[in-house]
Design a protein around this motif. Sequence first.
Motif, PDB file in Angstrom:
ATOM      1  N   LYS A  44       0.837  -1.209   0.000  1.00 31.24           N
ATOM      2  CA  LYS A  44       0.000   0.000   0.000  1.00 31.24           C
ATOM      3  C   LYS A  44       0.867   1.253   0.000  1.00 31.24           C
ATOM      4  N   ILE A  45       1.936   1.234   0.780  1.00 35.23           N
ATOM      5  CA  ILE A  45       2.834   2.387   0.830  1.00 35.23           C
ATOM      6  C   ILE A  45       3.563   2.550  -0.503  1.00 35.23           C
ATOM      7  N   LEU A  46       3.995   1.451  -1.083  1.00 32.17           N
ATOM      8  CA  LEU A  46       4.684   1.506  -2.370  1.00 32.17           C
ATOM      9  C   LEU A  46       3.781   2.076  -3.464  1.00 32.17           C
ATOM     10  N   LYS A  47       2.491   1.756  -3.399  1.00 38.46           N
ATOM     11  CA  LYS A  47       1.550   2.254  -4.401  1.00 38.46           C
ATOM     12  C   LYS A  47       1.227   3.729  -4.217  1.00 38.46           C
ATOM     13  N   SER A  48       1.295   4.203  -2.986  1.00 38.80           N
ATOM     14  CA  SER A  48       0.893   5.584  -2.700  1.00 38.80           C
ATOM     15  C   SER A  48       2.058   6.563  -2.638  1.00 38.80           C
ATOM     16  N   SER A  49       3.276   6.055  -2.610  1.00 40.66           N
ATOM     17  CA  SER A  49       4.448   6.932  -2.532  1.00 40.66           C
ATOM     18  C   SER A  49       5.557   6.354  -3.397  1.00 40.66           C
ATOM     19  N   SER A  50       6.672   7.061  -3.445  1.00 35.66           N
ATOM     20  CA  SER A  50       7.811   6.597  -4.247  1.00 35.66           C
ATOM     21  C   SER A  50       9.056   6.569  -3.380  1.00 35.66           C
ATOM     22  N   PRO A  51       9.215   5.519  -2.578  1.00 33.69           N
ATOM     23  CA  PRO A  51      10.395   5.436  -1.707  1.00 33.69           C
ATOM     24  C   PRO A  51      11.683   5.378  -2.526  1.00 33.69           C
ATOM     25  N   SER A  52      12.741   5.932  -1.976  1.00 30.33           N
ATOM     26  CA  SER A  52      14.049   5.835  -2.620  1.00 30.33           C
ATOM     27  C   SER A  52      14.642   4.457  -2.406  1.00 30.33           C
ATOM     28  N   LEU A  53      14.210   3.793  -1.319  1.00 31.53           N
ATOM     29  CA  LEU A  53      14.744   2.483  -0.978  1.00 31.53           C
ATOM     30  C   LEU A  53      13.838   1.833   0.055  1.00 31.53           C
ATOM     31  N   ALA A  54      13.816   0.504   0.056  1.00 28.95           N
ATOM     32  CA  ALA A  54      13.045  -0.237   1.063  1.00 28.95           C
ATOM     33  C   ALA A  54      13.986  -1.103   1.890  1.00 28.95           C
ATOM     34  N   LEU A  55      13.791  -1.080   3.201  1.00 28.81           N
ATOM     35  CA  LEU A  55      14.496  -1.971   4.111  1.00 28.81           C
ATOM     36  C   LEU A  55      13.552  -3.117   4.438  1.00 28.81           C
ATOM     37  N   LEU A  56      13.931  -4.348   4.104  1.00 30.97           N
ATOM     38  CA  LEU A  56      13.022  -5.482   4.229  1.00 30.97           C
ATOM     39  C   LEU A  56      13.521  -6.494   5.253  1.00 30.97           C
ATOM     40  N   ASP A  57      12.743  -6.682   6.298  1.00 29.03           N
ATOM     41  CA  ASP A  57      12.978  -7.815   7.183  1.00 29.03           C
ATOM     42  C   ASP A  57      12.431  -9.042   6.471  1.00 29.03           C
ATOM     43  N   ILE A  58      13.095 -10.170   6.581  1.00 26.17           N
ATOM     44  CA  ILE A  58      12.627 -11.378   5.893  1.00 26.17           C
ATOM     45  C   ILE A  58      11.459 -12.012   6.630  1.00 26.17           C
ATOM     46  N   ASN A  59      11.521 -12.050   7.941  1.00 22.83           N
ATOM     47  CA  ASN A  59      10.455 -12.665   8.747  1.00 22.83           C
ATOM     48  C   ASN A  59       9.484 -11.588   9.211  1.00 22.83           C
ATOM     49  N   ILE A  60       8.365 -11.439   8.480  1.00 18.25           N
ATOM     50  CA  ILE A  60       7.387 -10.403   8.809  1.00 18.25           C
ATOM     51  C   ILE A  60       6.002 -11.012   8.961  1.00 18.25           C
ATOM     52  N   ASP A  61       5.079 -10.227   9.519  1.00 15.46           N
ATOM     53  CA  ASP A  61       3.710 -10.701   9.726  1.00 15.46           C
ATOM     54  C   ASP A  61       3.019 -10.995   8.395  1.00 15.46           C
ATOM     55  N   GLY A  62       2.037 -11.899   8.439  1.00 11.07           N
ATOM     56  CA  GLY A  62       1.223 -12.173   7.259  1.00 11.07           C
ATOM     57  C   GLY A  62       1.703 -13.368   6.460  1.00 11.07           C
ATOM     58  N   HIS A  63       0.982 -13.640   5.370  1.00  7.40           N
ATOM     59  CA  HIS A  63       1.262 -14.813   4.544  1.00  7.40           C
ATOM     60  C   HIS A  63       2.359 -14.564   3.518  1.00  7.40           C
ATOM     61  N   ILE A  64       2.790 -13.327   3.368  1.00  9.02           N
ATOM     62  CA  ILE A  64       3.859 -12.985   2.433  1.00  9.02           C
ATOM     63  C   ILE A  64       5.090 -12.576   3.234  1.00  9.02           C
ATOM     64  N   ASP A  65       6.185 -13.322   3.107  1.00  2.00           N
ATOM     65  CA  ASP A  65       7.388 -12.965   3.854  1.00  2.00           C
ATOM     66  C   ASP A  65       8.219 -11.943   3.076  1.00  2.00           C
ATOM     67  N   GLY A  66       9.356 -11.551   3.631  1.00  2.00           N
ATOM     68  CA  GLY A  66      10.181 -10.536   3.002  1.00  2.00           C
ATOM     69  C   GLY A  66      10.747 -10.948   1.656  1.00  2.00           C
ATOM     70  N   LEU A  67      11.018 -12.240   1.488  1.00  2.00           N
ATOM     71  CA  LEU A  67      11.525 -12.722   0.205  1.00  2.00           C
ATOM     72  C   LEU A  67      10.462 -12.618  -0.887  1.00  2.00           C
ATOM     73  N   MET A  68       9.242 -13.007  -0.545  1.00  2.00           N
ATOM     74  CA  MET A  68       8.146 -12.904  -1.508  1.00  2.00           C
ATOM     75  C   MET A  68       7.842 -11.437  -1.823  1.00  2.00           C
ATOM     76  N   LEU A  69       7.932 -10.589  -0.813  1.00  2.00           N
ATOM     77  CA  LEU A  69       7.717  -9.161  -1.029  1.00  2.00           C
ATOM     78  C   LEU A  69       8.771  -8.604  -1.985  1.00  2.00           C
ATOM     79  N   ALA A  70      10.007  -9.045  -1.835  1.00  4.12           N
ATOM     80  CA  ALA A  70      11.073  -8.587  -2.717  1.00  4.12           C
ATOM     81  C   ALA A  70      10.775  -8.948  -4.171  1.00  4.12           C
ATOM     82  N   LYS A  71      10.224 -10.136  -4.402  1.00  3.95           N
ATOM     83  CA  LYS A  71       9.854 -10.544  -5.760  1.00  3.95           C
ATOM     84  C   LYS A  71       8.788  -9.616  -6.331  1.00  3.95           C
TER      85      LYS A  71
END
Length: 242
Positions: A44-71
């Motif tokens: 949601k944040i990525l769609k509403s803004s234009s970050p210069s960079l994302a810091l991704l923890d791999i183990n995060i809440d929900g059914h999509i982990d950080g690796l899947m989010l990176a994809k």
Amino acid sequence: MTNQLDNILIVEDEPLIAEDISDTLQDAGYGIAGIAHSADAAIKILKSSSPSLALLDINIDGHIDGLMLAKIINNDFNVPFIFLTSFTDEKTLNEVKKLKPFGFIVKPFDDKELITNIELAIDKFKEESKELASVESNLNDSFFLKQDGSLIKVSTSEILYAEAFDNYCFIHTHEKKYLLPHTLKAISQKLEGNLFLRIHRSFLVNLNAIEVINEDHLLINNKCIPVAKSSKAELLNRISLL
């Protein structure tokens, strides 16, 4: 050197850690695009803004982990990312390598390490973006592809189609194909227009090169290319019918 215009997205499911990172970044002169505790919130944040960079923890809440989010980021958003994680096992590292992050920081880390990695990642991404813009300029007629240390001039009309390949992209002409270190999304932003149309998640085609159109696919140079249902109407609208 930090830049006030560089806003960072923090994806971390531990609120205290996320706030600590946020404070560190702001003290260093960065802005915060948002803090997300799950992949859904990050998207949601990525769609509403234009970050210069994302810091991704791999183990995060929900059914999509950080690796899947990176994809997802690689496929749908032109944003560099750095993994922040305590996972250093071989399986995780092999998955990380495939995703081509701009950094990998192992927890626990210190503030200096974090800021240094962010600065290097943002600078590298900006340089790569400038390079992509410069060598693929003048797309009305031709542009240059970097191959094995050389710049090869290719006429835009020579391109039959572009095909996604993980985080890379193949450009196909009648004579050969070229592997580019960019996602199909990045190439589409350069090529889409009167001559090209993205007809599928994995394919961008030259409309003038289409030989046959069927219900769910088309043919270019004897290559069967799928057509997404959501793109069929636009495709038929863009071609000339008798």
